[in-house]
Design a protein around this motif. Structure first.
Motif, short mmCIF file in Angstrom:
data_model
loop_
_atom_site.label_atom_id
_atom_site.label_comp_id
_atom_site.label_asym_id
_atom_site.label_seq_id
_atom_site.Cartn_x
_atom_site.Cartn_y
_atom_site.Cartn_z
N SER A 31 0.83 -1.21 0.00
CA SER A 31 0.00 0.00 0.00
C SER A 31 0.86 1.26 0.00
N GLY A 32 0.22 2.37 -0.33
CA GLY A 32 0.90 3.66 -0.32
C GLY A 32 1.23 4.10 1.10
N THR A 33 0.36 3.81 2.03
CA THR A 33 0.60 4.19 3.41
C THR A 33 1.88 3.53 3.92
N HIS B 230 -1.07 13.76 2.65
CA HIS B 230 -1.62 12.47 3.06
C HIS B 230 -0.76 11.85 4.16
N GLU C 97 -2.63 9.20 7.49
CA GLU C 97 -1.96 7.91 7.63
C GLU C 97 -1.76 7.55 9.10
N GLU D 48 4.06 16.24 -1.84
CA GLU D 48 3.06 15.35 -2.45
C GLU D 48 2.65 15.93 -3.81
N ALA E 178 1.75 9.36 -5.06
CA ALA E 178 0.66 8.40 -5.25
C ALA E 178 0.03 8.59 -6.63
N ARG E 179 -0.11 9.88 -7.03
CA ARG E 179 -0.71 10.19 -8.34
C ARG E 179 0.28 10.98 -9.21
N CYS F 201 1.69 5.04 -6.35
CA CYS F 201 0.60 4.05 -6.19
C CYS F 201 0.17 3.50 -7.55
N SER G 165 -2.58 1.45 -7.50
CA SER G 165 -3.98 1.07 -7.28
C SER G 165 -4.91 2.27 -7.32
C1 LIG Z 1 -1.80 11.12 -1.88
C2 LIG Z 1 -1.93 9.76 -1.25
N1 LIG Z 1 -0.85 9.19 -0.70
C3 LIG Z 1 -0.91 7.98 -0.13
C4 LIG Z 1 -2.09 7.27 -0.08
C5 LIG Z 1 -2.12 5.95 0.61
O1 LIG Z 1 -2.34 4.89 -0.23
P1 LIG Z 1 -2.99 3.52 0.29
O2 LIG Z 1 -4.46 3.76 0.37
O3 LIG Z 1 -2.58 2.54 -0.75
O4 LIG Z 1 -2.40 3.21 1.62
C6 LIG Z 1 -3.25 7.82 -0.65
C7 LIG Z 1 -4.52 7.07 -0.60
O5 LIG Z 1 -5.57 7.54 -0.94
C8 LIG Z 1 -3.17 9.09 -1.24
O6 LIG Z 1 -4.25 9.67 -1.79
#
Ligand SMILES: Cc1ncc(COP(=O)(O)O)c(C=O)c1O
Length: 343
Positions: A60-62, A86, A91, A139, A171-172, A197, A199
């Motif tokens: 996961s991104g977190t 985020h 988180e 970010e 993430a994006r 990310c 996903s």
């Molecule tokens: C900018 C950003 N970073 C990190 C994350 C965390 O990703 P994950 O949901 O896979 O933990 C998100 C999730 O929405 C996000 O929007």
């Protein structure tokens, strides 16, 4: 009946038939032994795409953000981060809870950037009263907004000049890169680590890549183990990631066009809509309309997280026709509300 139009997030997509076929055909091995050829290939492709030393696959991104922050900072050290980021806000305070790392939040400006003068002023002097400022984390995109290359380069230059390392929650990041028409390698140049990310807009069921400096990724690998994030025959998910990088990057432009279409449609109904940059639309909803709008959308097959600052997100599973249907559902609500007001 029309299918549900889900605008809650770009994480709600279902893997396409092509992606599922790639997953089913994936060659796998035990990734804890480094034996999964598909994971290894994904990590190499990502490192190459970002012009970095190496890549590491996370669930996961977190977890990827947390492992990166813990790789950069030791206990008692500090990360400068946006108030809206985020990593700071959404988180669960992981870096503080699990890494004993102090966040130093800075207010984001309306364009998503941190004022670099504020960043510089927040760097603590070398004095035993203070935590040791170690890391600057940005970010991109943030709230759907793109940080431009010039800003990113200035931020990295400041960090280097002041001896800080740099992490990007990307993430994006592909949304940003597609929007400004710049390869991610160029957009992210100079960052020590970038979390990407798979996903979200790229449409895989799970998975995030951390790319960056070899020494940082070696440390992040240890943290990933500590966090329980090592997986075994995970080439099944990595195959989805390779498929996404090969098929789903350039098409993000369609999500951006659909978001713009949605924004225009809502603005035409008289709603105040923030300028749309990528795949997120923010519209102000009169507070008293929120509960009724929520119900109206739901009963007409539109899923949205409704609040006074409504966020709608476009993705692989909504096309222009779905956007037009969603706008029509909003229109029927606000026209009914206007008719009531005129009664
Ligand atoms: C900018 C950003 N970073 C990190 C994350 C965390 O990703 P994950 O949901 O896979 O933990 C998100 C999730 O929405 C996000 O929007």
């Amino acid at each position: 009946m029309n299918p549900i139009i889900d605008l809650r997030s770009d994480t709600v997509t279902r893997p396409s038939a092509g992606m599922r076929a790639a997953m089913a055909a994936a060659e796998v091995g035990d990734d804890v032994f480094g034996d999964d050829p598909t994971v290894n290939r994904l990590q190499e492709i990502a490192a190459e795409r970002f012009g970095m030393d190496a890549g590491l696959f996370f669930p996961s991104g977190t977890q990827s953000n947390l492992a990166a922050v813990m790789a950069h900072c030791a206990r008692g050290e500090e990360v400068i981060v946006g108030q809206e980021a985020h990593t700071y806000r959404y988180e669960a305070g992981g870096a503080a809870v699990l890494g004993s790392i102090q966040p130093q939040p800075i207010q984001n400006r309306s364009d998503g950037t941190l004022d670099l003068a504020d960043v510089e002023a927040a760097i603590k002097p070398d004095d035993s009263h203070f935590a040791i400022t170690r890391l600057l984390a940005l970010e991109n995109t943030i709230g759907g907004k793109v940080l431009q290359r010039g800003y990113m380069a200035d931020a990295v230059a400041l960090a280097k000049r002041r001896g800080l390392s740099t992490h990007l929650d990307g993430a994006r990041i592909f949304n940003a890169a597609v929007k400004i028409g710049m390869p991610v390698k160029e957009l992210c140049a100079g960052f020590d680590t970038v979390s990407v990310c798979l996903s979200k807009g790229l449409g895989t069921p799970a998975g995030t890549l951390l790319v960056g400096r070899k020494d940082m990724l070696a440390r992040a690998r240890r943290v990933r183990k500590m966090l329980g994030g090592t997986m075994r025959q995970v080439g099944i998910l990595a195959a989805a990631g390779i498929y996404a990088l090969e098929h789903n990057v350039d098409r993000l432009a369609q999500d951006h066009a659909n978001a713009e279409r949605l924004g225009k449609g809502l603005a035409a109904l008289g709603l105040k809509v923030a300028p749309v940059q990528t795949n997120m639309v923010f519209a102000s909803i009169p507070a008293e309309s929120v509960p009724a709008l929520k119900q109206h959308l739901q009963s007409h097959g539109v899923l949205a997280l409704v609040s006074a600052n409504l966020r709608l997100v476009t993705h692989l599973d909504v096309d222009a026709a779905a956007i037009d249907r969603a706008v029509a559902v909003f229109a029927s609500f606000f026209q009914k509300a206007a008719a009531h007001a005129a009664d």
